[in-house]
Design an enzyme around this catalytic site. Structure first.
Site, PDB file in Angstrom:
ATOM      1  CE1 TYR A  53      40.701  51.815  36.903  1.00 32.51           C
ATOM      2  CE2 TYR A  53      41.624  51.289  34.728  1.00 32.51           C
ATOM      3  CZ  TYR A  53      41.416  50.976  35.780  1.00 32.51           C
ATOM      4  OH  TYR A  53      42.486  49.866  36.408  1.00 32.51           O
ATOM      5  CG  ASP A 113      42.094  45.253  37.288  1.00 31.98           C
ATOM      6  OD1 ASP A 113      42.613  45.582  38.305  1.00 31.98           O
ATOM      7  OD2 ASP A 113      42.066  45.815  36.128  1.00 31.98           O
ATOM      8  CG  HIS A 147      44.998  42.788  41.560  1.00 32.53           C
ATOM      9  ND1 HIS A 147      43.670  42.971  41.555  1.00 32.53           N
ATOM     10  CD2 HIS A 147      45.343  43.535  40.465  1.00 32.53           C
ATOM     11  CE1 HIS A 147      43.082  43.637  40.759  1.00 32.53           C
ATOM     12  NE2 HIS A 147      44.240  43.961  39.657  1.00 32.53           N
TER      13      HIS A 147
END
Length: 400
Positions: free
Chosen positions: A317, A198, A374
């Site tokens: 982000y 991630d 993940h």
């Protein structure tokens, strides 16, 4: 406590840390959970299938059941006790005049030649992702046998680490710089290996390209490449590419919101713990091979709530999903020339094929798994530890 003796050559002044919220804050939290409302039944939340990117998101019944468990059976103190069963520290890191207080969990080895290993989480993860893997390591190895110094930091803005500056932009390169200063300050300037998924995968890549102290790197997410050849891919990889496509088209709405409206979503999800549970819980269910336990999801969300992590953590982000997206993994300037490893899991949010990853760096070690998603260290800690042992054992002798 065993494993708590840092190398004597480190320059940072370490402070012991203990996770604890007051009884008053815990009681207030329980009251908030109790009073939080769940929205009415709709066609969407009655037919939602969280495992399917195309099908609406979180299931209302799951959310209702999880809320009830939070109210009546969940025990945050057990999670705190588990965190505190490991050596925890904080250290002050100066980054361009701003003082970060960085929290990290460590298993320091007393073995000569132990390899410094930096494990980096992402969103909606935290240091909690790695506790099962750390448990395996401390049960398998005594401090004088442990082959690694394992450092597991809370990234800036996450968990018990301080947030980014309020008066300036902060980004992935800034995180990498702080993490490098942490490792060098701990006495690992002569060499260490970062590993990440991630957000941690982006930080790992930046570290591998920019830090002379990084000797090799390992990732299990490599997202951003498009239009590469599909000839010669395995059936599992081709199936994974459909998941990559689904994430790119209908699976990343959350990330676009984080990237374009971080102020709004940060404030919205700071108002209700059940809203935060819906937003984060969806990802733990959707991106995992098998659903984690309700307690495991609640541990993560409760940590986010008490540390106010959500609004402090989504700044990255803007770089990935803002007006000028930058993914690093598809940027030629961030091609990793040092030895790189990659672990592939079929239920990763975007399981990119080995051949595509090879275009992004000097891929010398690869392992394709038949299970896992993940949250690699959390979902499959035995596989994760084995990957770290094998990758580090193979590359470290060649880089030192």
């Amino acid at each position: 406590m065993a494993y708590d003796q840092a190398p004597i050559e480190g320059s940072l002044k370490l402070q012991p840390f203990k996770a604890h919220v007051s009884d008053e804050d815990l009681n207030d939290f329980k009251q908030l959970v109790k009073l939080s409302k769940i929205g009415p039944k709709t066609y969407e939340n009655q037919t939602a299938n969280v495992k399917d990117y195309t099908h609406f998101g979180i299931d209302r019944q799951w959310l209702s059941d999880a809320k009830q468990h939070w109210e009546t059976a969940y025990d945050w103190r057990k999670c705190e006790d588990r965190i505190n069963s490991f050596p925890n520290f904080t250290a002050e890191i100066d980054e361009e005049g701003y003082k970060f207080n960085i929290h990290f969990i460590a298993l320091f080895s007393q073995k000569a030649g132990a390899v410094p290993l930096l494990l980096l989480h992402g969103w909606p993860g935290s240091v909690l992702e790695f506790l099962d893997s750390l448990d395996i390591l401390r049960k398998k190895y005594k401090p004088e046998e442990l082959p690694f110094h394992v450092i597991v930091p809370s990234l800036p803005g996450y968990g018990y680490s301080s947030g980014p500056p309020l008066d300036r932009n902060f980004n992935t390169e800034g995180i990498a710089s702080v993490m490098d200063k942490l490792m060098v300050g701990l006495g690992f300037g002569d060499g260490y290996i970062p590993q990440g998924g991630d957000v941690g995968s982006f930080v790992t890549r930046v570290l591998a390209v920019t830090s002379p102290s990084v000797k090799a790197a390992h990732i299990h997410l490599c997202i951003g490449q498009q239009g590469l050849p599909t000839e010669g891919l395995t059936e599992a990889e081709l199936k994974g590419l459909q998941r990559v496509q689904d994430f790119s088209t209908v699976g990343n709405a959350y990330a676009r919101h984080h990237g374009t409206r971080p102020s709004t979503i940060g404030l919205v999800l700071s108002a209700s713990p059940v809203s935060l549970l819906a937003w984060i819980g969806e990802k733990f269910l959707q991106w995992s091979d098998k659903n984690p336990s309700v307690d495991a999801v609640l541990d993560s969300v409760t940590l986010y709530w008490f540390t106010q992590s959500f609004p402090r953590a989504i700044y990255v982000y803007r770089q990935f999903f803002g007006d000028k997206p930058q993914f690093f993994h598809n940027d030629p300037e961030f091609y990793i020339k040092k030895p790189m490893g990659y672990s592939w899991h079929p239920e990763e949010l975007a399981p990119v094929p080995k051949a595509w990853v090879k275009e992004t760096g000097n891929l010398v070690w690869y392992r394709g798994h038949e299970e896992g998603g993940h949250f690699a260290a959390m979902e499959k800690p035995e596989l994760f530890v084995k990957d770290m042992e094998d990758f580090v054992g193979e590359v470290w002798p060649t880089v030192k």
